[in-house]
Motif scaffolding. Structure first.
Motif, PDB file in Angstrom:
ATOM      1  N   VAL A   1      32.734  70.451  53.924  1.00  0.00           N
ATOM      2  CA  VAL A   1      33.770  69.527  53.467  1.00  0.00           C
ATOM      3  C   VAL A   1      33.190  68.473  52.525  1.00  0.00           C
ATOM      4  CG1 VAL A   1      35.477  67.797  54.171  1.00  0.00           C
ATOM      5  CG2 VAL A   1      35.122  69.848  55.568  1.00  0.00           C
ATOM      6  N   THR A   2      33.758  68.414  51.317  1.00  0.00           N
ATOM      7  CA  THR A   2      33.538  67.306  50.405  1.00  0.00           C
ATOM      8  C   THR A   2      34.824  66.483  50.426  1.00  0.00           C
ATOM      9  OG1 THR A   2      32.117  68.681  49.007  1.00  0.00           O
ATOM     10  CG2 THR A   2      32.948  66.643  48.037  1.00  0.00           C
ATOM     11  N   ALA A   3      34.692  65.166  50.398  1.00  0.00           N
ATOM     12  CA  ALA A   3      35.873  64.306  50.494  1.00  0.00           C
ATOM     13  C   ALA A   3      35.799  63.197  49.463  1.00  0.00           C
ATOM     14  CB  ALA A   3      35.968  63.713  51.892  1.00  0.00           C
TER      15      ALA A   3
ATOM     16  N   GLY B   1      36.771  81.664  61.304  1.00  0.00           N
ATOM     17  CA  GLY B   1      37.330  81.176  60.044  1.00  0.00           C
ATOM     18  C   GLY B   1      36.486  81.554  58.845  1.00  0.00           C
ATOM     19  N   THR B   2      36.876  80.997  57.722  1.00  0.00           N
ATOM     20  CA  THR B   2      36.300  81.420  56.451  1.00  0.00           C
ATOM     21  C   THR B   2      34.986  80.728  56.128  1.00  0.00           C
ATOM     22  OG1 THR B   2      37.547  79.705  55.289  1.00  0.00           O
ATOM     23  CG2 THR B   2      38.605  81.855  55.498  1.00  0.00           C
ATOM     24  N   GLY B   3      34.727  79.567  56.727  1.00  0.00           N
ATOM     25  CA  GLY B   3      33.536  78.811  56.361  1.00  0.00           C
ATOM     26  C   GLY B   3      33.518  78.454  54.891  1.00  0.00           C
ATOM     27  N   ALA B   4      34.685  78.160  54.374  1.00  0.00           N
ATOM     28  CA  ALA B   4      34.847  77.944  52.943  1.00  0.00           C
ATOM     29  C   ALA B   4      34.339  76.565  52.519  1.00  0.00           C
ATOM     30  CB  ALA B   4      36.317  78.095  52.568  1.00  0.00           C
ATOM     31  N   ASN B   5      34.155  76.430  51.196  1.00  0.00           N
ATOM     32  CA  ASN B   5      33.778  75.157  50.588  1.00  0.00           C
ATOM     33  C   ASN B   5      35.078  74.437  50.222  1.00  0.00           C
ATOM     34  OD1 ASN B   5      31.992  73.256  49.650  1.00  0.00           O
ATOM     35  ND2 ASN B   5      31.739  74.200  47.646  1.00  0.00           N
TER      36      ASN B   5
ATOM     37  N   ASP C   1      25.942  73.096  44.142  1.00  0.00           N
ATOM     38  CA  ASP C   1      26.342  73.651  42.843  1.00  0.00           C
ATOM     39  C   ASP C   1      27.572  74.545  42.972  1.00  0.00           C
ATOM     40  OD1 ASP C   1      24.274  72.394  41.513  1.00  0.00           O
ATOM     41  OD2 ASP C   1      22.871  74.045  41.903  1.00  0.00           O
ATOM     42  N   GLU C   2      27.946  74.819  44.210  1.00  0.00           N
ATOM     43  CA  GLU C   2      29.063  75.732  44.439  1.00  0.00           C
ATOM     44  C   GLU C   2      30.389  75.077  44.058  1.00  0.00           C
ATOM     45  OE1 GLU C   2      29.224  77.472  48.303  1.00  0.00           O
ATOM     46  OE2 GLU C   2      27.046  77.634  48.452  1.00  0.00           O
ATOM     47  N   LYS C   3      31.283  75.892  43.546  1.00  0.00           N
ATOM     48  CA  LYS C   3      32.647  75.430  43.278  1.00  0.00           C
ATOM     49  C   LYS C   3      33.422  75.418  44.594  1.00  0.00           C
ATOM     50  CE  LYS C   3      32.363  75.557  38.631  1.00  0.00           C
ATOM     51  NZ  LYS C   3      32.689  74.463  37.718  1.00  0.00           N
ATOM     52  N   TYR C   4      34.566  74.738  44.594  1.00  0.00           N
ATOM     53  CA  TYR C   4      35.394  74.677  45.803  1.00  0.00           C
ATOM     54  C   TYR C   4      36.257  75.924  45.923  1.00  0.00           C
ATOM     55  CZ  TYR C   4      34.131  69.766  45.190  1.00  0.00           C
ATOM     56  OH  TYR C   4      33.439  68.603  44.992  1.00  0.00           O
ATOM     57  N   ASP C   5      36.260  76.497  47.118  1.00  0.00           N
ATOM     58  CA  ASP C   5      37.166  77.626  47.383  1.00  0.00           C
ATOM     59  C   ASP C   5      38.597  77.117  47.523  1.00  0.00           C
ATOM     60  OD1 ASP C   5      35.090  79.712  47.663  1.00  0.00           O
ATOM     61  OD2 ASP C   5      34.482  78.486  49.378  1.00  0.00           O
ATOM     62  N   TYR C   6      38.726  75.921  48.095  1.00  0.00           N
ATOM     63  CA  TYR C   6      40.049  75.325  48.294  1.00  0.00           C
ATOM     64  C   TYR C   6      39.968  73.817  48.091  1.00  0.00           C
ATOM     65  CZ  TYR C   6      40.891  79.756  50.691  1.00  0.00           C
ATOM     66  OH  TYR C   6      41.001  81.080  50.982  1.00  0.00           O
TER      67      TYR C   6
ATOM     68  N   LEU D   1      37.186  74.564  40.734  1.00  0.00           N
ATOM     69  CA  LEU D   1      37.535  75.668  41.630  1.00  0.00           C
ATOM     70  C   LEU D   1      36.676  76.891  41.367  1.00  0.00           C
ATOM     71  CD1 LEU D   1      41.456  75.570  41.595  1.00  0.00           C
ATOM     72  CD2 LEU D   1      39.989  75.045  43.556  1.00  0.00           C
ATOM     73  N   SER D   2      36.404  77.650  42.428  1.00  0.00           N
ATOM     74  CA  SER D   2      35.749  78.947  42.282  1.00  0.00           C
ATOM     75  C   SER D   2      36.700  79.912  41.575  1.00  0.00           C
ATOM     76  CB  SER D   2      35.355  79.498  43.654  1.00  0.00           C
ATOM     77  OG  SER D   2      36.510  79.679  44.463  1.00  0.00           O
TER      78      SER D   2
END
Length: 333
Positions: free
Chosen positions: A187-189, A158-162, A224-229, A246-247
């Protein structure tokens, strides 16, 4: 195939006879046990779960087309097969199963229901009716949302996305957090303060209280990263709040869109940052079987808000309508 083997002629059911009225409009009735068509199975219901779609239909979401009155609501049921239609080849009498009924037919708040074999799967040994009954609508919605962003559920690919998941303590959210971690995402929730420990226990890397300024702004303290999704399962979270987080090519998958987010989806169709509406449910038996296997293997769990006896089905209905259930609301027969 005629009913037999000790199946009674009549059964208890809960139905309503018109639009509106909420829990107060639900009536307990005694009606004939349904007969099964050749591609159906008759299930003796052990547990059923109430979903927002159920009371939204009662409110008139599909008016004037559906439902046909009197109507027995609820689509998610778990129980035991007591009769199989003549064309059945995979399921048999005695199987413990999970079924997703057609939403326009309903039928789940009853002692027996005729269910389509095409949307019925065997429960693994050790998976209770209560744990299974929570899965169909909420679990399939969560898995579809994550599949739409390219998630693989093997824990390594998978993408390992934020990824941000809003309203993570609800029915869809509790499954989505777990599935996103299986998909190797960070995962941020968001959820209310009382459910933060629960959501952490489901695997979230960071949990935000939506009642704090930081939570309302959806901003992470840990990254500090923006969310990919963003998987949005909250009706009151607007595109204007999500866009800044969002990124550069980030995307929102909105499961419970409000009117403003519908407009934003049209306006951002060709933008780099965009919001998309999740299409109507098209997943079925294979995905249900996959979710059941995950539960059986201990990789996915159903968070149960409350369990109501059949006689108090109206309490379950009211609890779901309140909008603050933690996980799933279950009616037990």
């Amino acid at each position: 195939m005629a009913a037999g083997g000790g199946i009674p002629a009549t059964m208890r059911a809960v139905q309503y006879t018109g639009y509106g009225g909420g829990a107060g409009a639900l009536k307990h009735v005694e009606i004939p046990v349904p007969s099964v068509k050749k591609h159906e199975v008759l299930i003796k219901v052990e547990a059923a779960s109430v979903n927002p779609i159920d009371w939204s239909i009662q409110k008139g979401m599909l008016r004037p087309f559906l439902p046909k009155f009197p109507f027995i609501p609820v689509t998610d049921v778990a129980g035991e097969i007591v009769e199989a239609g003549s064309a059945g080849h995979e399921l048999k009498v005695g199987d413990k199963v999970l079924s997703k009924l057609n939403f326009w037919k309903g039928g789940g708040l009853a002692e027996y229901v005729a269910a389509p074999e095409s949307l019925t799967v065997v429960r693994p040994a050790g998976v209770s009716a209560v744990d299974a009954a929570g899965l169909p609508v909420a679990g399939l919605t969560a898995v579809k949302a994550l599949m739409s962003i390219g998630t693989k559920f093997d824990g390594i690919g998978g993408t390992g996305a934020n990824v941000l998941i809003t309203a993570a303590s609800g029915g869809v959210g509790t499954y989505a957090v777990q599935l996103a971690k299986l998909g190797n995402h960070r995962v941020t929730a968001t959820c209310g303060a009382r459910n933060m420990d629960l959501v952490r226990s489901l695997g979230a890397d960071e949990v935000l209280d939506y009642n704090t300024p930081q939570g309302a702004a959806l901003t992470s303290l840990a990254s500090d990263e923006k969310y990919d999704y963003i998987i949005n399962t909250a009706k009151n979270v607007n595109w204007s709040a999500m866009k800044p987080t969002l990124s550069s090519r980030g995307r929102v998958v909105d499961i419970t869109p409000n009117p403003g987010n519908y407009v934003a989806a049209m306006l951002t169709m060709f933008a780099r940052k965009k919001i998309t509406m999740m299409a109507l449910m098209s997943l079925g038996k294979e995905e249900m079987r996959f979710l059941m296997e995950l539960v059986g293997e201990g990789k996915l769990r159903t968070v149960v808000d409350s369990r109501c006896p059949f006689e108090k089905a109206a309490e379950a209905w009211e609890k779901s309508m309140g909008g603050h259930a933690t996980g799933k609301v279950i009616v037990e027969m």
